[in-house]
Design a protein around this motif. Structure first.
Motif, PDB file in Angstrom:
ATOM      1  N   LEU A  29       5.603  -6.162  15.051  1.00  0.00           N
ATOM      2  CA  LEU A  29       4.445  -6.301  14.170  1.00  0.00           C
ATOM      3  C   LEU A  29       3.714  -7.636  14.283  1.00  0.00           C
ATOM      4  O   LEU A  29       2.488  -7.678  14.358  1.00  0.00           O
ATOM      5  CB  LEU A  29       4.898  -6.162  12.710  1.00  0.00           C
ATOM      6  CG  LEU A  29       4.898  -4.770  12.106  1.00  0.00           C
ATOM      7  CD1 LEU A  29       5.296  -4.862  10.646  1.00  0.00           C
ATOM      8  CD2 LEU A  29       3.512  -4.153  12.234  1.00  0.00           C
ATOM      9  N   ASP A  39       0.855  -1.193   0.000  1.00  0.00           N
ATOM     10  CA  ASP A  39       0.000   0.000   0.000  1.00  0.00           C
ATOM     11  C   ASP A  39       0.886   1.236   0.000  1.00  0.00           C
ATOM     12  O   ASP A  39       2.096   1.136   0.250  1.00  0.00           O
ATOM     13  CB  ASP A  39      -0.957  -0.008   1.201  1.00  0.00           C
ATOM     14  CG  ASP A  39      -0.225   0.068   2.526  1.00  0.00           C
ATOM     15  OD1 ASP A  39       0.454   1.076   2.784  1.00  0.00           O
ATOM     16  OD2 ASP A  39      -0.331  -0.910   3.320  1.00  0.00           O
ATOM     17  N   LEU A  81      -1.959 -10.044  12.470  1.00  0.00           N
ATOM     18  CA  LEU A  81      -0.691 -10.431  11.836  1.00  0.00           C
ATOM     19  C   LEU A  81      -0.093 -11.664  12.507  1.00  0.00           C
ATOM     20  O   LEU A  81       0.535 -12.497  11.835  1.00  0.00           O
ATOM     21  CB  LEU A  81       0.303  -9.263  11.894  1.00  0.00           C
ATOM     22  CG  LEU A  81       0.017  -8.138  10.890  1.00  0.00           C
ATOM     23  CD1 LEU A  81       1.045  -7.012  11.054  1.00  0.00           C
ATOM     24  CD2 LEU A  81       0.056  -8.645   9.446  1.00  0.00           C
ATOM     25  N   VAL A 104       5.224   1.374   8.402  1.00  0.00           N
ATOM     26  CA  VAL A 104       5.407   1.050   9.826  1.00  0.00           C
ATOM     27  C   VAL A 104       6.692   1.706  10.317  1.00  0.00           C
ATOM     28  O   VAL A 104       7.723   1.641   9.638  1.00  0.00           O
ATOM     29  CB  VAL A 104       5.470  -0.481  10.032  1.00  0.00           C
ATOM     30  CG1 VAL A 104       5.699  -0.823  11.500  1.00  0.00           C
ATOM     31  CG2 VAL A 104       4.192  -1.141   9.523  1.00  0.00           C
ATOM     32  N   ALA A 108       3.584   0.323   3.117  1.00  0.00           N
ATOM     33  CA  ALA A 108       4.002  -0.976   3.676  1.00  0.00           C
ATOM     34  C   ALA A 108       3.836  -2.073   2.625  1.00  0.00           C
ATOM     35  O   ALA A 108       2.924  -2.000   1.786  1.00  0.00           O
ATOM     36  CB  ALA A 108       3.135  -1.290   4.884  1.00  0.00           C
ATOM     37  N   GLY A 159      -8.118  -1.981  18.038  1.00  0.00           N
ATOM     38  CA  GLY A 159      -7.468  -3.177  17.471  1.00  0.00           C
ATOM     39  C   GLY A 159      -7.114  -4.189  18.558  1.00  0.00           C
ATOM     40  O   GLY A 159      -6.764  -3.824  19.673  1.00  0.00           O
ATOM     41  N   MET A 160      -7.229  -5.510  18.210  1.00  0.00           N
ATOM     42  CA  MET A 160      -6.843  -6.555  19.167  1.00  0.00           C
ATOM     43  C   MET A 160      -5.374  -6.935  19.009  1.00  0.00           C
ATOM     44  O   MET A 160      -4.790  -7.566  19.866  1.00  0.00           O
ATOM     45  CB  MET A 160      -7.701  -7.809  18.937  1.00  0.00           C
ATOM     46  CG  MET A 160      -8.943  -7.816  19.816  1.00  0.00           C
ATOM     47  SD  MET A 160      -9.860  -9.325  19.547  1.00  0.00           S
ATOM     48  CE  MET A 160      -8.810 -10.527  20.303  1.00  0.00           C
ATOM     49  N   GLY A 161      -4.822  -6.616  17.834  1.00  0.00           N
ATOM     50  CA  GLY A 161      -3.405  -6.929  17.598  1.00  0.00           C
ATOM     51  C   GLY A 161      -3.132  -8.412  17.416  1.00  0.00           C
ATOM     52  O   GLY A 161      -2.043  -8.891  17.720  1.00  0.00           O
TER      53      GLY A 161
END
Ligand code: ADP
Length: 568
Positions: free
Chosen positions: A515, A502, A531, A507, A555, A526-528
């Motif tokens: 990450l 994108d 990824l 980051v 990224a 966000g729950m994270g």
């Protein structure tokens, strides 16, 4: 008178000649004494007496001569016997001296008569021991040995196969010995013969072997791995306690049995093939290789085990040592981790749902709005009016479309067992794009190339794509000219790669390490986990996922999957 001359002649003849010669001289003397040529014939009486005395004298002389000769012969024979005796004694002592063993001959008082060179060498003695007492030469000899010597002197043979002897100078010896009596003809025991062999080296080697064996046994007994030794025919010749425990047998139940006993039927054939290949051409395909095979316990249950075989030589023949590790606890752990991972993946999908549902609401809204429009048109025109069939068909089509979208959504969310099969990667990505309508209205640059097949669980790889697309969409919310570029490639024969790039902010360098860690998120709600779940899905498929910065900004998340046929 004349015959008197013959007496000395007779004596000389007796000494020098054989008895026949003496008789001949005597007969000659008688004839001569009766012949007139040598004087008047003797008067009848005196002549007769004379002849008798002559005969007696001659006979005496003859006997004397014979005795003298016999004595002479006797002394000659004795001389010869002496020579022979000396030669025999010399030969005997020579024999003892040269004997390849340590041996010594003693008289009844245990004094040395002879000792072999080996005896002197082994005990560091000099030649002058002959005549000395054994107990003076070896003052360290104890009472037990003296008792053995006494028994030998009493006619017994005494021996020991392994006896310890500590010399006065501190030298320690292991000896094999024998003491036996020797006999003097007609005179009983003349003394003893002693044979002695220094077996210290052999005892030391044996001791070292025994120590090694003990150590090896301790190692085998305490080894966690099951260790089974078989001969070239497959017969078990040893098994350690771990092996007995692993298969549930007692050691005697295994010894001498074919190792097939420890494997389920289908493995037998394969195993016999390996052994006959070895017997044929010494081919050892399995040696040194780590393999996972099925084992069979005494109760008939099967279990996975890791087997490594090594070959060893034993008395010229080959033996094989199998090291085995029970994989059932590891397999169980794997199953548990997989179940947990599946659970996590599912939770991740539910988490993604918030975003997905919001996006899909828009998409499902379209067919529903169309259905409502068509229904209103139908109400207006009334039943049976011209075009009714067409309107109903349109309502049906829109309803089907809404159903399709919801079906895909349900398929994506539902909990199901993993199922891998060959999938067209481009097709799979198009479906993921359908599932993630983007709020950033980013331009999607993707040229679907249908030449990339992968063997995957479709829903899981779609989940990775949905996650990457949503993250990109989120990063592009404030972008001027948002674009998401999806590229498929084949970096090498083994791998296929997918990258999602994108042109958002990218980051921060310090955040890059975190990450893929679970629960790392910079988003407000966000729950994270997106990824980290994506990484676990990709790695479970045998691939890798990584981040790199896009140029000039943005990224790029790229993940790989094994090409079909490549080992994951
Ligand atoms: P979540 O989306 O719930 O935050 P993820 O594991 O999917 O969890 O993402 C973790 C973090 O990685 C995000 O919070 C974000 O900071 C960063 N990130 C992920 N994708 C991108 C991207 N395309 N551009 C910028 N940052 C990203």
């Amino acid at each position: 008178m004349v015959h008197a001359l013959f007496d000395p002649a007779l004596l000389v003849a007796a000494l020098l000649l054989e008895p026949q010669g003496v008789i001949a001289v005597f007969v000659f003397a008688v004839i001569v004494s009766c012949t007139p040529l040598f004087g008047p014939p003797p008067a009848p009486l005196s002549g007769w007496l004379d002849s008798v005395s002559l005969a007696v004298f001659a006979l005496n002389s003859g006997i004397l001569a014979l005795v003298a000769r016999a004595l002479e012969r006797l002394s000659h024979v004795r001389g010869e016997l002496d020579v022979l005796g000396r030669a025999n004694a010399e030969q005997l002592s020579h024999f003892i001296e040269q004997a390849p063993a340590a041996m010594a001959m003693f008289d009844r008082d245990m004094r040395y008569l002879a000792a072999s060179a080996r005896w002197r060498d082994d005990f560091h003695l000099t030649r002058d021991i002959v005549g000395k007492s054994h107990y003076d030469v070896f003052p360290e000899i104890g009472d037990a040995w003296k008792a053995d010597h006494a028994a030998a002197l009493a006619g017994e043979t005494v021996r020991s196969d392994r006896d310890y002897f500590e010399r006065a100078d501190g030298e320690r010896l292991w000896l094999r010995w024998e003491v036996r009596p020797w006999l003097r003809p007609g005179d009983g025991v003349g003394g003893v013969l002693m044979f002695c062999e220094d077996i210290s080296e052999r005892v030391a080697i044996r001791q070292a072997l025994e120590d090694n064996e003990r150590r090896l046994k301790a190692i085998l007994d305490s080894a966690m791995e099951a260790i089974v030794t078989i001969d070239a025919q497959g017969k078990m010749i040893s098994a350690n306690p771990a092996a007995c425990e692993m298969f549930g047998y007692a050691l005697p139940e295994l010894m001498g049995q074919n190792v097939d006993l420890l494997m389920p039927g289908p493995v037998h054939g394969e195993h016999s093939r390996y052994l006959s290949a070895y017997a044929r051409n010494r081919e050892t395909r399995v040696v040194g290789r780590r393999r996972v095979i099925e084992g069979r316990r005494k109760d008939g249950s099967s279990f996975p085990l890791e087997l490594t075989v090594s070959e060893a030589k034993d008395n010229g023949g080959a033996i094989f040592v199998g090291f085995m590790r029970d994989l059932s606890p590891i397999e169980e752990e794997k199953r548990r981790v997989n179940a947990l991972r599946d659970e996590l993946v599912h939770v991740g999908r539910i988490n993604d749902m918030g975003e997905v549902v919001a996006s899909l609401a828009h998409e499902v809204g379209q067919p529903i709005a169309a259905i409502l429009n068509f229904s209103a048109a139908h109400r207006r025109t009334g039943a049976g009016a011209a075009g009714e069939v067409d309107i109903v068909a349109r309502i049906e089509a829109q309803a089907r479309r809404a159903g399709e979208i919801l079906k895909r959504l349900r398929g994506f969310i539902e909990k199901r067992p993993e199922m891998r099969k060959k999938e067209d990667l481009a097709e799979l990505i198009l479906e993921a794009l359908d599932l993630s309508p983007l709020r950033s209205r980013a331009h999607i640059a993707f040229a679907p190339d249908h030449g990339f097949d992968v063997v995957v669980d479709r829903i899981q790889i779609e989940q990775v794509m949905v996650n990457l697309l949503q993250n990109a969409d989120e990063a592009l919310r404030a972008a001027d000219d948002p674009e998401i570029r999806i590229t498929l490639a084949r970096p090498d024969a083994e791998r296929i790669s997918v990258s999602v790039a994108d042109n958002g902010p990218g980051v921060e360098p310090e955040a890059r390490e975190k990450l893929f860690s679970a629960f790392y998120s910079t988003k407000r709600f966000g729950m994270g986990v997106g990824l980290s779940i994506s990484r676990s899905i990709v790695e479970a498929h045998g691939g890798e996922i990584r981040y790199r910065a896009n140029a000039p900004h943005g990224a790029v998340f790229e993940f790989t999957l094994p090409a079909p046929g490549a080992q994951p």
